[in-house]
Design an enzyme around this catalytic site. Structure first.
Site, mmCIF file in Angstrom:
data_model
loop_
_atom_site.group_PDB
_atom_site.id
_atom_site.type_symbol
_atom_site.label_atom_id
_atom_site.label_comp_id
_atom_site.label_asym_id
_atom_site.label_seq_id
_atom_site.Cartn_x
_atom_site.Cartn_y
_atom_site.Cartn_z
ATOM 1 N N ASP A 156 -2.199 -4.919 -0.207
ATOM 2 C CA ASP A 156 -1.785 -6.099 0.654
ATOM 3 C C ASP A 156 -2.618 -6.457 1.822
ATOM 4 O O ASP A 156 -3.038 -7.710 2.059
ATOM 5 C CB ASP A 156 -0.330 -6.047 0.816
ATOM 6 C CG ASP A 156 0.270 -5.030 1.637
ATOM 7 O OD1 ASP A 156 -0.598 -4.044 2.081
ATOM 8 O OD2 ASP A 156 1.413 -4.651 1.906
ATOM 9 N N GLN A 198 0.915 -1.087 0.184
ATOM 10 C CA GLN A 198 0.024 -0.149 -0.185
ATOM 11 C C GLN A 198 0.990 1.263 0.052
ATOM 12 O O GLN A 198 1.913 1.280 0.337
ATOM 13 C CB GLN A 198 -0.984 -0.159 1.267
ATOM 14 C CG GLN A 198 -2.082 -1.007 1.030
ATOM 15 C CD GLN A 198 -2.995 -0.592 2.311
ATOM 16 O OE1 GLN A 198 -3.273 -1.329 3.287
ATOM 17 N NE2 GLN A 198 -3.855 0.379 2.110
ATOM 18 N N HIS A 199 0.219 2.350 -0.246
ATOM 19 C CA HIS A 199 0.898 3.682 -0.024
ATOM 20 C C HIS A 199 1.748 4.275 -0.954
ATOM 21 O O HIS A 199 2.055 5.407 -0.940
ATOM 22 C CB HIS A 199 1.226 4.039 1.154
ATOM 23 C CG HIS A 199 0.287 3.377 2.414
ATOM 24 N ND1 HIS A 199 -1.187 3.840 2.353
ATOM 25 C CD2 HIS A 199 0.330 2.469 3.329
ATOM 26 C CE1 HIS A 199 -1.596 2.996 3.355
ATOM 27 N NE2 HIS A 199 -0.623 2.393 3.948
#
Length: 504
Positions: A249, A86-87
């Site tokens: 994830d 992520q991110h």
């Protein structure tokens, strides 16, 4: 009749894992992995070249696919799902080419930009009211402003903003898309209303139309596209293979542990640590310690993340040159409390509590307890205490577990599973397939394919068919050790509180 196969890809920080699920056999029939490399600097920068993800994906997928077709000779791939860390921020130019390496979830170089965006939004309370989350270090929003302020020439080339899993979907299908679960971790997404936040995007860059640089959002059962013809030919799979919407994830690991309805709590012992539960409504934490994410199954996924789990244990293991087996045996030779040694494991700073500039601390050492066994166990206990703090944040928001489903690399350790059960005072069990992100991606891909074929099967029904718990992994908390860990955890909290001024 040909067996239907579904491929799940989990592209994480440390590497790419691929599983192949057989519908007729009802299980994972092949899996493989390939490592990633990481670029780091002393300012907190953590980056990866997306080309590394592609290379690892191809290596792992080709091997897993070859294995599966040897086992199921008439198997036919129907859909592929992607789970991504992520991110991260993948900046593309007008031609769809990567402009620079992707800044990752564990990058803390953008802390000043977090402060700037929060101030522009009217402060932390106003930010939570607007988007449901804070502008946390590591989230995507600050990375975009960092690029604008630090690499203006690259920023002027910016045409498309993607997350890591979005990029891999694009590479697989040739089409741009985003998905609500992963998008909710950007800090420019309105969690309550499930849409991009123009308000937050304007705070990142008041002068340019960032909304026009974002891909359209897909619901979790909708496909992102179909496999590119050249990849279908290269891998000898059908040209109509679907690419599902995929997700972050944590969202995919939720699916891979059956965490798609209220009542289940999943904890992941990976590079970072996460603990989360499904909700049918948004869960917004007024203190901003809980990430108010959407799920990739149509609901919401309140989650707490800690930045350092296997980061800490691997550093200590490698320091002593131990194999995984030796590391486990060494920890087993120590006792509850590591002889009085405590580790605050903030090697990458920390997200919960919010200490992006924090550093790790060893405390309580003496001439009698300074042993290899105690230092190894202190690392494992320290990161588990960090996750217990995360569980307390969930409990503060009315989420309590009856059982914790444990996944990630650390979940393979019987010693660690028992420590988690004792520290949390809650039964722990792992799924038979511990690669939950990859399995969740395959099951979401199956759901996507079935939906396009007119099936009314729910994702929950698919999870019930394919996810089995490993009863041999089950650990019950020991009451005596639970009480001991309660006292030690209080010391851990006291130490963290005393050092917070230094770590802030």
């Amino acid at each position: 009749m040909a067996d239907q196969l579904y491929i799940g890809i989990d592209s994480g920080t440390q590497g790419c894992k691929v599983v192949v699920v057989s519908r007729s056999l009802g299980k994972v029939i092949a899996e493989n992995s390939s490592p990633h490399t990481l670029m780091e600097n002393e300012r907190g920068g953590r980056e990866q070249d997306p080309a590394v993800w592609v290379t690892a994906l191809e290596t792992a997928l080709e091997s897993a696919l070859s294995q599966s077709l040897r086992l199921v000779k008439d198997g036919q791939v129907k859909a592929i799902g992607v789970s991504g860390q992520q991110h991260g921020f993948v900046p593309l130019d007008r031609d769809g080419q990567v402009i620079r390496p992707a800044k990752l979830w564990c990058d803390t170089e953008t802390v000043p930009q977090c402060t700037t965006i929060t101030e522009r939004l009217g402060g932390e309370e106003a930010t939570i009211a607007a988007i449901g989350n804070t502008i946390a270090a590591g989230f995507t929003a600050s990375k975009i402003l960092w690029l604008k302020e630090n690499e203006p020439e690259n920023y002027r080339r910016l045409h498309t903003i993607l997350l890591p899993h979005d990029y891999l979907n694009y590479w697989l299908s040739g089409e741009f898309s985003a998905e609500h679960g992963d998008a909710s971790g950007t800090a420019f997404y309105d969690v309550r209303n499930r849409q991009w936040s123009q308000f937050a995007l304007s705070a990142i860059d008041p002068e340019n139309d960032l909304l026009a640089m974002l891909p359209p959002l897909r619901d979790p059962h909708q496909p992102a596209g179909r496999i590119r013809p050249e990849l279908a030919a290269k891998w000898n799979i059908p040209s109509d293979v679907l690419i599902s919407s995929g997700g972050g994830d944590n969202m995919m690991a939720a699916i891979g542990t059956g965490n798609v309805s209220p009542g289940v709590v999943t904890a992941s012992l990976g590079t970072s640590g996460t603990i989360y539960a499904h909700s049918n409504t948004p869960v917004i934490d007024s203190r901003g310690e809980l990430a108010a994410f959407c799920s990739s199954s149509g609901g919401w996924l309140p989650l707490v993340c800690t930045m350092n789990v296997t980061v800490a244990t691997e550093l200590v293991r490698n320091l002593f040159g131990l194999s995984l087996k030796e590391f486990t045996q060494t920890i087993a030779a120590s006792h509850v409390g590591s002889g009085g040694i405590l580790l605050l494991p903030f090697f990458n700073g920390e997200r919960t509590p919010a200490l992006p500039n924090g550093s790790a601390t060893l405390h309580g050492m003496s001439t009698t307890n300074f042993t290899k066994a105690n230092l190894c166990r202190a690392a494992m206990e320290g990161v588990t205490f960090g996750l217990r703090y995360g569980m307390e944040v969930l409990e503060r928001n009315a989420i309590a577990p009856n059982e914790i489903r444990l996944v990630g690399g650390g979940a393979k350790s019987p010693v660690w599973r028992q420590i988690v059960a004792d520290v949390f005072g809650t039964p722990v069990v792992s799924p038979l397939t511990t690669e939950a992100g990859a399995l969740g991606s395959a099951l979401q891909a199956m759901w996507c394919h079935e939906t396009t074929q007119g099936s009314k099967a729910t994702l929950g029904e698919i999870c019930d068919r394919f996810i089995k718990l490993d009863q041999e992994s089950r650990c019950q908390p020991d009451e005596g050790r639970r009480q001991q860990y309660g006292d030690i955890y209080s010391r851990y909290q006291q130490l963290e509180g005393e050092l917070r001024r230094i770590n802030s």
